[in-house]
Design a protein around this motif. Structure first.
Motif, mmCIF file in Angstrom:
data_model
loop_
_atom_site.group_PDB
_atom_site.id
_atom_site.type_symbol
_atom_site.label_atom_id
_atom_site.label_comp_id
_atom_site.label_asym_id
_atom_site.label_seq_id
_atom_site.Cartn_x
_atom_site.Cartn_y
_atom_site.Cartn_z
ATOM 1 N N ILE A 1 0.874 -1.176 0.000
ATOM 2 C CA ILE A 1 0.000 0.000 0.000
ATOM 3 C C ILE A 1 0.908 1.222 0.000
ATOM 4 C CG2 ILE A 1 -1.756 1.274 1.272
ATOM 5 C CD1 ILE A 1 -2.693 -1.411 2.428
ATOM 6 N N HIS A 2 0.688 2.127 -0.933
ATOM 7 C CA HIS A 2 1.591 3.260 -1.076
ATOM 8 C C HIS A 2 0.814 4.562 -1.211
ATOM 9 C CE1 HIS A 2 0.823 1.466 -5.004
ATOM 10 N NE2 HIS A 2 0.979 2.662 -5.546
ATOM 11 N N ARG A 3 1.498 5.604 -0.773
ATOM 12 C CA ARG A 3 0.900 6.943 -0.743
ATOM 13 C C ARG A 3 1.985 7.959 -1.102
ATOM 14 N NH1 ARG A 3 -1.066 9.929 4.862
ATOM 15 N NH2 ARG A 3 -1.989 11.797 3.894
ATOM 16 N N ALA A 4 1.779 8.703 -2.176
ATOM 17 C CA ALA A 4 2.733 9.738 -2.583
ATOM 18 C C ALA A 4 2.433 11.019 -1.813
ATOM 19 C CB ALA A 4 2.635 9.986 -4.075
ATOM 20 N N VAL A 5 3.459 11.537 -1.131
ATOM 21 C CA VAL A 5 3.325 12.762 -0.335
ATOM 22 C C VAL A 5 4.169 13.850 -0.975
ATOM 23 C CG1 VAL A 5 3.778 13.813 1.909
ATOM 24 C CG2 VAL A 5 2.855 11.492 1.790
ATOM 25 N N ASN A 6 3.528 14.979 -1.246
ATOM 26 C CA ASN A 6 4.172 16.102 -1.923
ATOM 27 C C ASN A 6 4.658 17.106 -0.877
ATOM 28 O OD1 ASN A 6 4.979 18.150 -3.630
ATOM 29 N ND2 ASN A 6 3.061 18.224 -4.784
ATOM 30 N N VAL A 7 5.985 17.305 -0.836
ATOM 31 C CA VAL A 7 6.560 18.329 0.048
ATOM 32 C C VAL A 7 6.780 19.619 -0.721
ATOM 33 C CG1 VAL A 7 8.541 18.938 1.493
ATOM 34 C CG2 VAL A 7 7.609 16.609 1.557
ATOM 35 N N GLU A 8 7.343 19.493 -1.935
ATOM 36 C CA GLU A 8 7.588 20.675 -2.759
ATOM 37 C C GLU A 8 7.666 20.263 -4.233
ATOM 38 O OE1 GLU A 8 10.831 24.361 -3.198
ATOM 39 O OE2 GLU A 8 11.282 22.618 -1.965
ATOM 40 N N ASP A 9 6.573 20.495 -4.961
ATOM 41 C CA ASP A 9 6.536 20.322 -6.420
ATOM 42 C C ASP A 9 7.068 18.957 -6.859
ATOM 43 O OD1 ASP A 9 5.582 22.950 -6.629
ATOM 44 O OD2 ASP A 9 7.610 23.760 -6.727
ATOM 45 N N LEU A 10 6.583 17.890 -6.263
ATOM 46 C CA LEU A 10 7.094 16.559 -6.565
ATOM 47 C C LEU A 10 6.614 16.084 -7.933
ATOM 48 C CD1 LEU A 10 8.682 14.081 -5.624
ATOM 49 C CD2 LEU A 10 6.583 13.258 -4.516
ATOM 50 N N ASN A 11 7.575 15.775 -8.811
ATOM 51 C CA ASN A 11 7.301 15.240 -10.146
ATOM 52 C C ASN A 11 8.045 13.927 -10.323
ATOM 53 O OD1 ASN A 11 5.803 17.193 -12.207
ATOM 54 N ND2 ASN A 11 6.907 18.454 -10.724
ATOM 55 N N VAL A 12 7.351 12.946 -10.849
ATOM 56 C CA VAL A 12 7.875 11.582 -10.893
ATOM 57 C C VAL A 12 7.636 10.980 -12.278
ATOM 58 C CG1 VAL A 12 7.596 9.256 -9.945
ATOM 59 C CG2 VAL A 12 7.472 11.232 -8.428
ATOM 60 N N GLN A 13 8.611 10.227 -12.762
ATOM 61 C CA GLN A 13 8.404 9.344 -13.914
ATOM 62 C C GLN A 13 8.021 7.978 -13.351
ATOM 63 O OE1 GLN A 13 9.211 10.456 -17.291
ATOM 64 N NE2 GLN A 13 7.999 8.702 -17.909
ATOM 65 N N VAL A 14 6.857 7.507 -13.711
ATOM 66 C CA VAL A 14 6.358 6.227 -13.214
ATOM 67 C C VAL A 14 6.610 5.149 -14.265
ATOM 68 C CG1 VAL A 14 4.334 4.946 -12.423
ATOM 69 C CG2 VAL A 14 4.581 7.372 -11.857
ATOM 70 N N ILE A 15 7.231 4.067 -13.838
ATOM 71 C CA ILE A 15 7.432 2.897 -14.691
ATOM 72 C C ILE A 15 6.662 1.748 -14.048
ATOM 73 C CG2 ILE A 15 9.115 1.340 -15.729
ATOM 74 C CD1 ILE A 15 11.190 3.611 -15.274
ATOM 75 N N MET A 16 5.710 1.223 -14.796
ATOM 76 C CA MET A 16 4.781 0.243 -14.230
ATOM 77 C C MET A 16 4.902 -1.096 -14.951
ATOM 78 S SD MET A 16 2.330 -0.309 -12.005
ATOM 79 C CE MET A 16 1.680 1.286 -11.528
ATOM 80 N N GLU A 17 5.125 -2.130 -14.180
ATOM 81 C CA GLU A 17 5.132 -3.478 -14.743
ATOM 82 C C GLU A 17 3.776 -3.790 -15.379
ATOM 83 O OE1 GLU A 17 6.476 -7.914 -13.140
ATOM 84 O OE2 GLU A 17 5.509 -6.507 -11.756
ATOM 85 N N ASN A 18 3.801 -4.617 -16.438
ATOM 86 C CA ASN A 18 2.571 -5.139 -17.031
ATOM 87 C C ASN A 18 1.681 -4.043 -17.607
ATOM 88 O OD1 ASN A 18 3.278 -7.799 -16.231
ATOM 89 N ND2 ASN A 18 2.412 -7.431 -14.204
ATOM 90 N N ASP A 19 2.184 -3.407 -18.662
ATOM 91 C CA ASP A 19 1.406 -2.378 -19.352
ATOM 92 C C ASP A 19 0.003 -2.882 -19.653
ATOM 93 O OD1 ASP A 19 0.699 -0.109 -20.826
ATOM 94 O OD2 ASP A 19 1.503 -0.938 -22.685
ATOM 95 N N GLY A 20 -0.971 -2.057 -19.332
ATOM 96 C CA GLY A 20 -2.363 -2.399 -19.584
ATOM 97 C C GLY A 20 -3.107 -2.879 -18.361
ATOM 98 N N LEU A 21 -2.413 -3.471 -17.397
ATOM 99 C CA LEU A 21 -3.123 -3.971 -16.217
ATOM 100 C C LEU A 21 -3.607 -2.857 -15.286
ATOM 101 C CD1 LEU A 21 -2.169 -6.707 -17.309
ATOM 102 C CD2 LEU A 21 -1.735 -7.395 -14.955
ATOM 103 N N PRO A 22 -2.775 -1.847 -14.969
ATOM 104 C CA PRO A 22 -3.308 -0.769 -14.131
ATOM 105 C C PRO A 22 -4.523 -0.087 -14.767
ATOM 106 C CG PRO A 22 -0.935 -0.677 -14.169
ATOM 107 C CD PRO A 22 -1.332 -1.689 -15.212
ATOM 108 N N GLU A 23 -4.471 0.107 -16.103
ATOM 109 C CA GLU A 23 -5.602 0.723 -16.788
ATOM 110 C C GLU A 23 -6.833 -0.165 -16.743
ATOM 111 O OE1 GLU A 23 -1.774 2.256 -18.503
ATOM 112 O OE2 GLU A 23 -2.584 0.292 -17.945
ATOM 113 N N ALA A 24 -6.620 -1.475 -16.572
ATOM 114 C CA ALA A 24 -7.729 -2.429 -16.499
ATOM 115 C C ALA A 24 -8.163 -2.686 -15.060
ATOM 116 C CB ALA A 24 -7.343 -3.743 -17.173
ATOM 117 N N GLY A 25 -7.680 -1.860 -14.138
ATOM 118 C CA GLY A 25 -8.194 -1.932 -12.773
ATOM 119 C C GLY A 25 -7.318 -2.614 -11.757
ATOM 120 N N ASP A 26 -6.007 -2.803 -12.062
ATOM 121 C CA ASP A 26 -5.113 -3.417 -11.073
ATOM 122 C C ASP A 26 -4.665 -2.384 -10.047
ATOM 123 O OD1 ASP A 26 -3.416 -5.000 -9.627
ATOM 124 O OD2 ASP A 26 -1.764 -4.848 -11.037
ATOM 125 N N ALA A 27 -5.621 -1.895 -9.292
ATOM 126 C CA ALA A 27 -5.350 -0.982 -8.182
ATOM 127 C C ALA A 27 -6.610 -0.910 -7.336
ATOM 128 C CB ALA A 27 -4.965 0.408 -8.689
#
Length: 254
Positions: free
Chosen positions: A77-103
């Motif tokens: 379980i993860h939570r992104a906390v912004n202290v100052e203008d936090l910008n991230v490049q996200v690399i996600m295993e299994n392209d297509g699964l998060p978009e299909a509801g893997d969260a």
């Protein structure tokens, strides 16, 4: 589209500008959630923040600054906390699964009771951008409320609530597993199997796959999708052009 190569190893990629909105516990950031089948990596592009994670081992707070990379496996379980203008490049295993509801977000139990209850709590609906942002903030606050409950139980209780959340999350996504498997086979598994075929070909002295080399490019997408953790810019393969900036398919609707 059939000639467009997968991203390396069939991963998905997006840019994330973590929400600056204050939370109920006086932090700033996005909705705590968990992936069931995907390892995720944050490569920090700029700004400062923290990644708060909860596992059976307890709560962890990982500092984030430009150049850092942190990744976490399914069940974190993860939570992104912004202290100052936090910008991230996200690399996600299994392209297509998060978009299909893997969260699954850490809503209180009554909102996890069945897919309809979860969808009602998670949906941003229609309307003006400001109205959708208000609903995204309300959704985030609901997830933080449930997250605090899970943290308290892991740190001071039996940890059974975390196990119950895992079981409930699995039940929520049960109807999507066939779709996930089809996507995994077409992308991540296909990419791994292609490497095996190339190794076998090289052993035979067959270099024909090198003659089929391709280059693809996706121009910088708009960072305007309301994601769980922040404003997202997704890099869909459907928008890929060849290395000269030509060709490609029509953009996927957001």
């Amino acid at each position: 589209m059939s000639d467009t190569p997968l991203l390396p190893a069939g991963v998905g990629m997006s840019r994330l500008r973590v929400y600056p909105w204050q939370t109920r516990d006086h932090l700033h950031g996005g909705s705590p959630h968990m992936h069931l089948t995907c390892t995720e990596c944050y490569a920090v592009l700029g700004g400062r923040g923290e990644l708060h994670t909860l596992t059976a081992d307890g709560l962890s707070r990982v500092p984030l600054a430009a150049g850092d990379a942190v990744w976490f496996t399914p069940g974190t379980i993860h939570r992104a906390v912004n202290v100052e203008d936090l910008n991230v490049q996200v690399i996600m295993e299994n392209d297509g699964l998060p978009e299909a509801g893997d969260a699954v977000m850490t809503f209180p139990p009554e909102h996890l009771a069945d897919p309809e209850a979860y969808a009602a709590a998670a949906s941003l609906g229609d309307g003006l951008p400001a109205e959708r942002q208000d609903r995204a903030r309300a959704r985030r606050d609901l997830a933080v409320q449930g997250f605090e409950r899970l943290v308290a139980d892991v740190e001071h209780g039996s940890g059974e609530l975390l196990q119950e959340f895992y079981r409930t999350a699995a039940a929520l996504v049960a109807g999507r597993l066939d779709t996930w498997e089809a996507s995994w086979r077409a992308k991540a598994l296909a990419a791994a199997e292609a490497t095996g075929e190339q190794i076998a070909a090289l052993r035979r002295g067959d270099v024909s796959h090198l003659g089929r080399a391709r280059v693809a490019r996706i121009g910088a997408p708009e960072q305007d999708t309301l994601g769980m953790c922040g404003f997202l810019a997704v890099y869909p393969r459907e928008r890929a052009l060849d290395g000269r900036g030509e060709g490609g398919a029509s953009p996927r609707s957001a």
